[in-house]
Scaffold this motif. Structure first.
Motif, PDB file in Angstrom:
ATOM      1  N   ARG A 146       0.827  -1.230   0.000  1.00 46.99           N
ATOM      2  CA  ARG A 146       0.000   0.000   0.000  1.00 46.99           C
ATOM      3  C   ARG A 146       0.844   1.255   0.000  1.00 46.99           C
ATOM      4  O   ARG A 146       0.389   2.303  -0.429  1.00 46.99           O
ATOM      5  CB  ARG A 146      -0.919   0.017   1.232  1.00 46.99           C
ATOM      6  N   ASN A 147       2.062   1.163   0.493  1.00 50.84           N
ATOM      7  CA  ASN A 147       2.931   2.342   0.565  1.00 50.84           C
ATOM      8  C   ASN A 147       3.874   2.479  -0.624  1.00 50.84           C
ATOM      9  O   ASN A 147       4.754   3.338  -0.616  1.00 50.84           O
ATOM     10  CB  ASN A 147       3.791   2.283   1.838  1.00 50.84           C
ATOM     11  N   GLU A 148       3.641   1.630  -1.626  1.00 51.65           N
ATOM     12  CA  GLU A 148       4.543   1.670  -2.776  1.00 51.65           C
ATOM     13  C   GLU A 148       4.577   3.062  -3.391  1.00 51.65           C
ATOM     14  O   GLU A 148       3.532   3.720  -3.517  1.00 51.65           O
ATOM     15  CB  GLU A 148       4.100   0.647  -3.827  1.00 51.65           C
ATOM     16  N   GLU A 149       5.764   3.498  -3.789  1.00 47.98           N
ATOM     17  CA  GLU A 149       5.920   4.842  -4.367  1.00 47.98           C
ATOM     18  C   GLU A 149       5.724   4.744  -5.874  1.00 47.98           C
ATOM     19  O   GLU A 149       6.575   4.219  -6.601  1.00 47.98           O
ATOM     20  CB  GLU A 149       7.314   5.376  -4.044  1.00 47.98           C
ATOM     21  N   ILE A 150       4.589   5.222  -6.295  1.00 48.79           N
ATOM     22  CA  ILE A 150       4.210   5.088  -7.705  1.00 48.79           C
ATOM     23  C   ILE A 150       3.746   6.432  -8.218  1.00 48.79           C
ATOM     24  O   ILE A 150       2.940   7.114  -7.572  1.00 48.79           O
ATOM     25  CB  ILE A 150       3.065   4.075  -7.878  1.00 48.79           C
ATOM     26  N   LEU A 151       4.238   6.795  -9.372  1.00 51.95           N
ATOM     27  CA  LEU A 151       3.795   8.009 -10.057  1.00 51.95           C
ATOM     28  C   LEU A 151       3.293   7.605 -11.436  1.00 51.95           C
ATOM     29  O   LEU A 151       3.989   6.904 -12.178  1.00 51.95           O
ATOM     30  CB  LEU A 151       4.951   9.006 -10.214  1.00 51.95           C
ATOM     31  N   ILE A 152       2.082   8.019 -11.746  1.00 57.26           N
ATOM     32  CA  ILE A 152       1.560   7.832 -13.107  1.00 57.26           C
ATOM     33  C   ILE A 152       1.598   9.189 -13.795  1.00 57.26           C
ATOM     34  O   ILE A 152       1.116  10.193 -13.241  1.00 57.26           O
ATOM     35  CB  ILE A 152       0.114   7.297 -13.110  1.00 57.26           C
ATOM     36  N   LEU A 153       2.166   9.204 -14.997  1.00 57.68           N
ATOM     37  CA  LEU A 153       2.201  10.426 -15.791  1.00 57.68           C
ATOM     38  C   LEU A 153       1.303  10.238 -17.010  1.00 57.68           C
ATOM     39  O   LEU A 153       1.499   9.317 -17.805  1.00 57.68           O
ATOM     40  CB  LEU A 153       3.643  10.729 -16.234  1.00 57.68           C
ATOM     41  N   GLU A 154       0.303  11.075 -17.101  1.00 59.57           N
ATOM     42  CA  GLU A 154      -0.660  10.990 -18.198  1.00 59.57           C
ATOM     43  C   GLU A 154      -0.531  12.251 -19.057  1.00 59.57           C
ATOM     44  O   GLU A 154      -0.582  13.368 -18.549  1.00 59.57           O
ATOM     45  CB  GLU A 154      -2.087  10.871 -17.626  1.00 59.57           C
ATOM     46  N   ALA A 155      -0.399  12.051 -20.378  1.00 57.10           N
ATOM     47  CA  ALA A 155      -0.211  13.193 -21.272  1.00 57.10           C
ATOM     48  C   ALA A 155      -1.461  14.058 -21.373  1.00 57.10           C
ATOM     49  O   ALA A 155      -1.385  15.280 -21.506  1.00 57.10           O
ATOM     50  CB  ALA A 155       0.177  12.703 -22.669  1.00 57.10           C
ATOM     51  N   GLY A 156      -2.620  13.429 -21.327  1.00 51.61           N
ATOM     52  CA  GLY A 156      -3.849  14.159 -21.602  1.00 51.61           C
ATOM     53  C   GLY A 156      -4.483  14.761 -20.355  1.00 51.61           C
ATOM     54  O   GLY A 156      -3.977  14.601 -19.241  1.00 51.61           O
ATOM     55  N   PRO A 157      -5.621  15.436 -20.561  1.00 51.57           N
ATOM     56  CA  PRO A 157      -6.314  16.069 -19.444  1.00 51.57           C
ATOM     57  C   PRO A 157      -7.238  15.076 -18.731  1.00 51.57           C
ATOM     58  O   PRO A 157      -7.409  13.947 -19.184  1.00 51.57           O
ATOM     59  CB  PRO A 157      -7.151  17.142 -20.147  1.00 51.57           C
ATOM     60  N   ILE A 158      -7.839  15.549 -17.649  1.00 49.44           N
ATOM     61  CA  ILE A 158      -8.880  14.776 -16.984  1.00 49.44           C
ATOM     62  C   ILE A 158     -10.216  15.191 -17.585  1.00 49.44           C
ATOM     63  O   ILE A 158     -10.532  16.371 -17.642  1.00 49.44           O
ATOM     64  CB  ILE A 158      -8.889  15.043 -15.470  1.00 49.44           C
ATOM     65  N   ILE A 159     -10.975  14.208 -18.037  1.00 48.47           N
ATOM     66  CA  ILE A 159     -12.323  14.466 -18.550  1.00 48.47           C
ATOM     67  C   ILE A 159     -13.278  13.777 -17.593  1.00 48.47           C
ATOM     68  O   ILE A 159     -13.237  12.563 -17.431  1.00 48.47           O
ATOM     69  CB  ILE A 159     -12.472  13.926 -19.981  1.00 48.47           C
ATOM     70  N   GLU A 160     -14.137  14.546 -16.993  1.00 48.14           N
ATOM     71  CA  GLU A 160     -14.971  14.021 -15.923  1.00 48.14           C
ATOM     72  C   GLU A 160     -15.920  12.937 -16.436  1.00 48.14           C
ATOM     73  O   GLU A 160     -16.565  13.091 -17.482  1.00 48.14           O
ATOM     74  CB  GLU A 160     -15.795  15.175 -15.340  1.00 48.14           C
ATOM     75  N   ALA A 161     -15.985  11.849 -15.696  1.00 49.68           N
ATOM     76  CA  ALA A 161     -16.924  10.779 -16.022  1.00 49.68           C
ATOM     77  C   ALA A 161     -18.241  11.031 -15.284  1.00 49.68           C
ATOM     78  O   ALA A 161     -18.285  11.773 -14.314  1.00 49.68           O
ATOM     79  CB  ALA A 161     -16.345   9.431 -15.584  1.00 49.68           C
ATOM     80  N   GLU A 162     -19.305  10.415 -15.747  1.00 51.80           N
ATOM     81  CA  GLU A 162     -20.624  10.475 -15.103  1.00 51.80           C
ATOM     82  C   GLU A 162     -21.114  11.906 -14.899  1.00 51.80           C
ATOM     83  O   GLU A 162     -21.823  12.195 -13.933  1.00 51.80           O
ATOM     84  CB  GLU A 162     -20.592   9.745 -13.759  1.00 51.80           C
ATOM     85  N   ASN A 163     -20.751  12.785 -15.789  1.00 50.66           N
ATOM     86  CA  ASN A 163     -21.191  14.177 -15.703  1.00 50.66           C
ATOM     87  C   ASN A 163     -22.507  14.308 -16.447  1.00 50.66           C
ATOM     88  O   ASN A 163     -22.572  14.019 -17.647  1.00 50.66           O
ATOM     89  CB  ASN A 163     -20.097  15.069 -16.307  1.00 50.66           C
ATOM     90  N   ARG A 164     -23.548  14.768 -15.777  1.00 52.17           N
ATOM     91  CA  ARG A 164     -24.885  14.782 -16.400  1.00 52.17           C
ATOM     92  C   ARG A 164     -24.966  15.747 -17.578  1.00 52.17           C
ATOM     93  O   ARG A 164     -25.671  15.495 -18.545  1.00 52.17           O
ATOM     94  CB  ARG A 164     -25.949  15.147 -15.367  1.00 52.17           C
ATOM     95  N   ARG A 165     -24.262  16.846 -17.502  1.00 50.83           N
ATOM     96  CA  ARG A 165     -24.297  17.797 -18.615  1.00 50.83           C
ATOM     97  C   ARG A 165     -23.623  17.183 -19.832  1.00 50.83           C
ATOM     98  O   ARG A 165     -24.124  17.296 -20.957  1.00 50.83           O
ATOM     99  CB  ARG A 165     -23.626  19.108 -18.218  1.00 50.83           C
ATOM    100  N   TYR A 166     -22.464  16.548 -19.620  1.00 52.27           N
ATOM    101  CA  TYR A 166     -21.797  15.891 -20.741  1.00 52.27           C
ATOM    102  C   TYR A 166     -22.726  14.864 -21.366  1.00 52.27           C
ATOM    103  O   TYR A 166     -22.799  14.713 -22.584  1.00 52.27           O
ATOM    104  CB  TYR A 166     -20.524  15.172 -20.273  1.00 52.27           C
ATOM    105  N   TRP A 167     -23.450  14.155 -20.522  1.00 51.22           N
ATOM    106  CA  TRP A 167     -24.337  13.098 -21.023  1.00 51.22           C
ATOM    107  C   TRP A 167     -25.474  13.685 -21.830  1.00 51.22           C
ATOM    108  O   TRP A 167     -25.794  13.216 -22.918  1.00 51.22           O
ATOM    109  CB  TRP A 167     -24.857  12.272 -19.855  1.00 51.22           C
ATOM    110  N   TRP A 168     -26.088  14.764 -21.299  1.00 55.83           N
ATOM    111  CA  TRP A 168     -27.180  15.391 -22.048  1.00 55.83           C
ATOM    112  C   TRP A 168     -26.677  15.974 -23.367  1.00 55.83           C
ATOM    113  O   TRP A 168     -27.362  15.894 -24.395  1.00 55.83           O
ATOM    114  CB  TRP A 168     -27.857  16.470 -21.205  1.00 55.83           C
ATOM    115  N   ASP A 169     -25.485  16.554 -23.358  1.00 60.17           N
ATOM    116  CA  ASP A 169     -24.957  17.076 -24.620  1.00 60.17           C
ATOM    117  C   ASP A 169     -24.701  15.947 -25.605  1.00 60.17           C
ATOM    118  O   ASP A 169     -24.867  16.112 -26.819  1.00 60.17           O
ATOM    119  CB  ASP A 169     -23.671  17.869 -24.387  1.00 60.17           C
TER     120      ASP A 169
END
Lengths: 531, 191
Positions: free
Chosen positions: A30-53
């Motif tokens: 649980r204490n493992e030192e881990i870094l994830i590097l992601e090139a892209g942005p965060i796009i919110e999941a389960e967002n109702r506005r995104y879903w309606w659009d």
């Protein structure tokens, strides 16, 4: 200067393999030192506005991340479809995938031995089978154990499936019926599409952006890992494309350099182990751009110049027909196909031709009520359109075999996410084209058996949705870039875990196999034993 | 003086600038949804339930909330559309019968594209099509309400009730583990 905080693991990419590896590594410590590097942005999941659009404007919140023509180009004799094939964002391409979760067949691991073309994996289906079971549990795959391709044994005498599917399959829809019956007349066994359903599906028909988080996405795994208070040394940084792997000497990596696309600053981080989980496009580009100061003249792991080569894709075949009525008023109800077949995805066929995986186009038959209403059609006009005819389409993924001349290369400049631009040089062999046409002939007979008049048939240009092979595994560095444990040949601490390592692409979607490989690598790194 | 509905405005979404949608405006906008159900007859009703689309209202309010509480907000478009409708109802009432003005207006709004878009009616480019507040009301409000209405349940009520669909893209059909299947299922040899 390199940052002083050392990480045991630096994971490049936050898609399914990066998230799965992080999960496994943290489960062991649980204490493992881990870094994830992601090139892209965060796009919110389960967002109702995104879903309606998505519903009222057919606009998905991740479409803007798709490759643009100035960033990724096709330069070969056969156009290679890149746009729309991947999402550059937190969660990777699981943000947009359909959840189709099929295992490769045993013969997919011995393509070269069986046919003389393509490649062989340095591991077998039996080596991966326990991890397929783990991956299916993890993704909550719904499937049917009774289908013939899910029974029987491998040539090593082990059962094809040592465990049942975690969940029962989605049943066929009424609109599948006529194709099911046509399949049976042609000796094609109808099957039920195995689908990853992470949480309880509420049948919204909007799997491409699920408002309930029912379709598996790596985002949910990463959220859970980050919010677990026990994981004090786990971190994910988005908008952070890695520009090169940093080496101490030719064999040992010491970290990575990344760009923060928010501030424009470059940073270096120290890592004992570098896990490259950035997909079949970015993995070779990163390795090609790294290591030149430490005797990797052509990029890390590329002394034999195999990096970026053997691009394998799936070609899509389709035959569409129209029936002169739709009395039953069928239209699309799910956003994934429920009917499929692996009857033409066999070793016998592999030896003679290119295998195909059949499935019914989930979007047909269909009627767009609101479009007609927006255009001012009356109820009467809409009801005529609803019942006067319907379309159906049989589709297939066709297996392709990796060829050394089909390759991905870095192009000058960087894209919006700070990643190198690229070009893909792909040529489809004439025999593959002929095999595809022969399959289309057989698929057409199914449509005709249904009583439909064929309106069109298509052998689509190859595309990058399921691209594999660009950093493939091999038994030695003359065959591949990584060994059977995904360690880059010639290094001691750089691993690759993405579709790039697959020597073959099979005829089915790669994601379940990638998840299985990620679990296998996780077990290898932590010393855990498979059951 | 140009009528409000005929005022020329740019094609893009009207900036909301923190604006809210008022109850009076919501009441006017709700009439659009009710009229969709009435004009196309695709709304749940029976002997005891009039065709008032009441069963859709809570979903619709959630839709409005999502469209106005997140960027880009549609609040200014909704306010503009409410005023357009109010003005046109009054104009139709002066020209014909005030009792039937609303009914006639929605007949025009839904089925007469020339009434809405005038000489731009055949144009595909939104930049050229959406030149007036009336055009905005049709494109950003009415058309999206139509799509909302269909996915909220309107898809079920076209055609023969014997072959009624159970699910549609955007409709929440419910868990597949429910006793009643959420989609129409295949039954071998079923007629």
């Amino acid at each position: 200067m390199i940052s002083t905080k050392p990480y045991k693991y630096v994971i490049i990419g936050s898609g399914i393999s990066g998230a799965t590896l992080a999960k496994e590594l943290l489960a062991a410590n649980r204490n493992e030192e881990i870094l994830i590097l992601e090139a892209g942005p965060i796009i919110e999941a389960e967002n109702r506005r995104y879903w309606w659009d998505f519903i009222v404007q057919d606009r998905r919140p991740y479409d803007f991340t798709y490759d643009r023509p100035d960033e990724s180009v096709s330069v070969g004799k056969t156009p290679f479809l890149i746009k729309g094939s991947r999402v550059t964002a937190y969660g990777g391409s699981t943000v947009h995938w359909g959840g189709w979760s099929l295992r490769f067949n045993p013969e997919d691991f011995y393509l070269k031995s069986n046919t003389g073309d393509g490649g062989d994996w340095p591991i077998s289906y039996d080596d991966l089978e326990p991890f397929y079971c783990t991956a299916e549990q993890y993704l909550s795959v719904c499937g049917d154990d009774t289908e013939s391709w899910n029974r029987g044994s491998t040539c090593e005498g082990n059962p094809i499936r040592s465990k049942p599917f975690p969940l029962p399959p989605f049943e066929w829809t009424a609109a599948d019926g006529e194709m099911i019956e046509a399949f049976e007349k042609h000796g094609i066994e109808p099957g039920k599409m195995p689908i990853a359903r992470y949480r309880k599906c509420m049948t919204t028909g909007t799997c491409k952006y699920c408002p309930f988080g029912s379709r598996f996405s790596a985002q949910y795994v990463l959220h859970d890992l980050q919010t677990d208070s026990r994981h004090n040394n786990f971190e994910v940084r988005s908008n952070s494309p890695v520009v090169q792997v940093l080496m101490k000497n030719k064999r040992k990596a010491i970290g990575v350099e990344y760009l923060c696309t928010i501030t424009g600053d470059h940073h270096k981080v120290h890592g004992d182990n570098i896990l490259v989980c950035s997909g079949a496009y970015e993995t070779p580009k990163l390795l090609l751009n790294s290591g030149r100061q430490h005797s990797w003249e052509n990029g890390i792991g590329n002394d034999e110049e195999l990096l970026g080569k053997f691009v394998v894709s799936h070609s899509i075949l389709s035959v569409r027909g129209r029936l002169s009525h739709n009395i039953e008023q069928w239209f699309q109800e799910y956003d994934f196909p429920t009917l499929m077949s692996r009857s033409w995805d066999t070793e016998a066929i592999q030896k003679k031709s290119n295998k195909v995986f059949l499935f019914k186009n989930r979007k047909l038959p269909n009627i767009d009520f609101s479009k007609m209403m927006v255009m001012g059609k009356t109820r009467r006009e809409i009801e005529v359109a609803l019942t006067e005819s319907r379309q159906s389409e049989l589709q297939a993924f066709m297996e392709e075999k990796g060829r050394v001349e089909n390759r991905l290369q870095v192009k000058s400049g960087r894209n919006r996410f700070g990643l190198p631009n690229m070009k893909v040089n792909f040529t489809r062999p004439e025999q593959t084209r002929k095999n595809g046409e022969a399959w289309l002939d057989r698929m057409q007979k199914v449509i005709e058996t249904m009583g439909y008049k064929v309106e069109g048939r298509k052998f689509q240009d190859p595309g990058g949705h399921h691209m594999t092979g660009t950093c493939r595994m091999g038994r030695s560095d003359t065959e591949g870039v990584t060994d059977k444990n995904l360690l880059v040949f010639g290094t001691e601490n750089i691993y690759v875990c993405s579709n790039a390592v697959f020597p073959t692409g099979s005829a089915v979607n790669p994601t379940l196999t990638l998840a299985a490989l990620a679990f296998r690598l996780g077990y290898h790194l932590t010393g855990k034993k498979a059951q | 003086m140009t009528c409000f509905y005929a005022e020329n405005i740019p094609s893009g979404l009207l900036p909301a600038e923190g604006r809210m949608v008022y109850q009076k405006e919501l009441n006017l906008l709700w009439k659009i949804v009710v009229q969709i159900g009435l004009k196309w007859g695709n709304v749940y009703h029976n002997r005891d339930s009039p065709m008032d689309s009441a069963n859709l209202k809570s979903s619709w309010l959630e839709f409005i909330s999502a469209k106005t509480n997140y960027d880009p907000s549609y609040a200014a478009e909704y306010s503009s559309a409410a005023k357009v409708i109010e003005e046109l109802v009054a104009e139709f009432g002066r020209e014909t019968d005030p009792e039937t003005a609303e009914d006639e207006l929605f007949e025009k709004l839904f089925f007469d594209r020339e009434f809405v878009y005038e000489e731009n009616v055949g144009v595909a480019d939104a930049e050229l099509l959406l030149t007036t507040r009336l055009a905005h009301a049709k494109y950003y409000v009415i058309d999206e309400f139509i799509r909302f209405q269909i996915v909220a349940g309107g898809f079920k009520y076209f055609g023969n009730p014997q072959y009624r669909g159970r699910n549609y893209k955007g409709y929440i059909g419910g868990s597949r583990y429910n006793r009643r299947p959420s989609v129409r299922s295949y039954e071998k040899n079923a007629e």
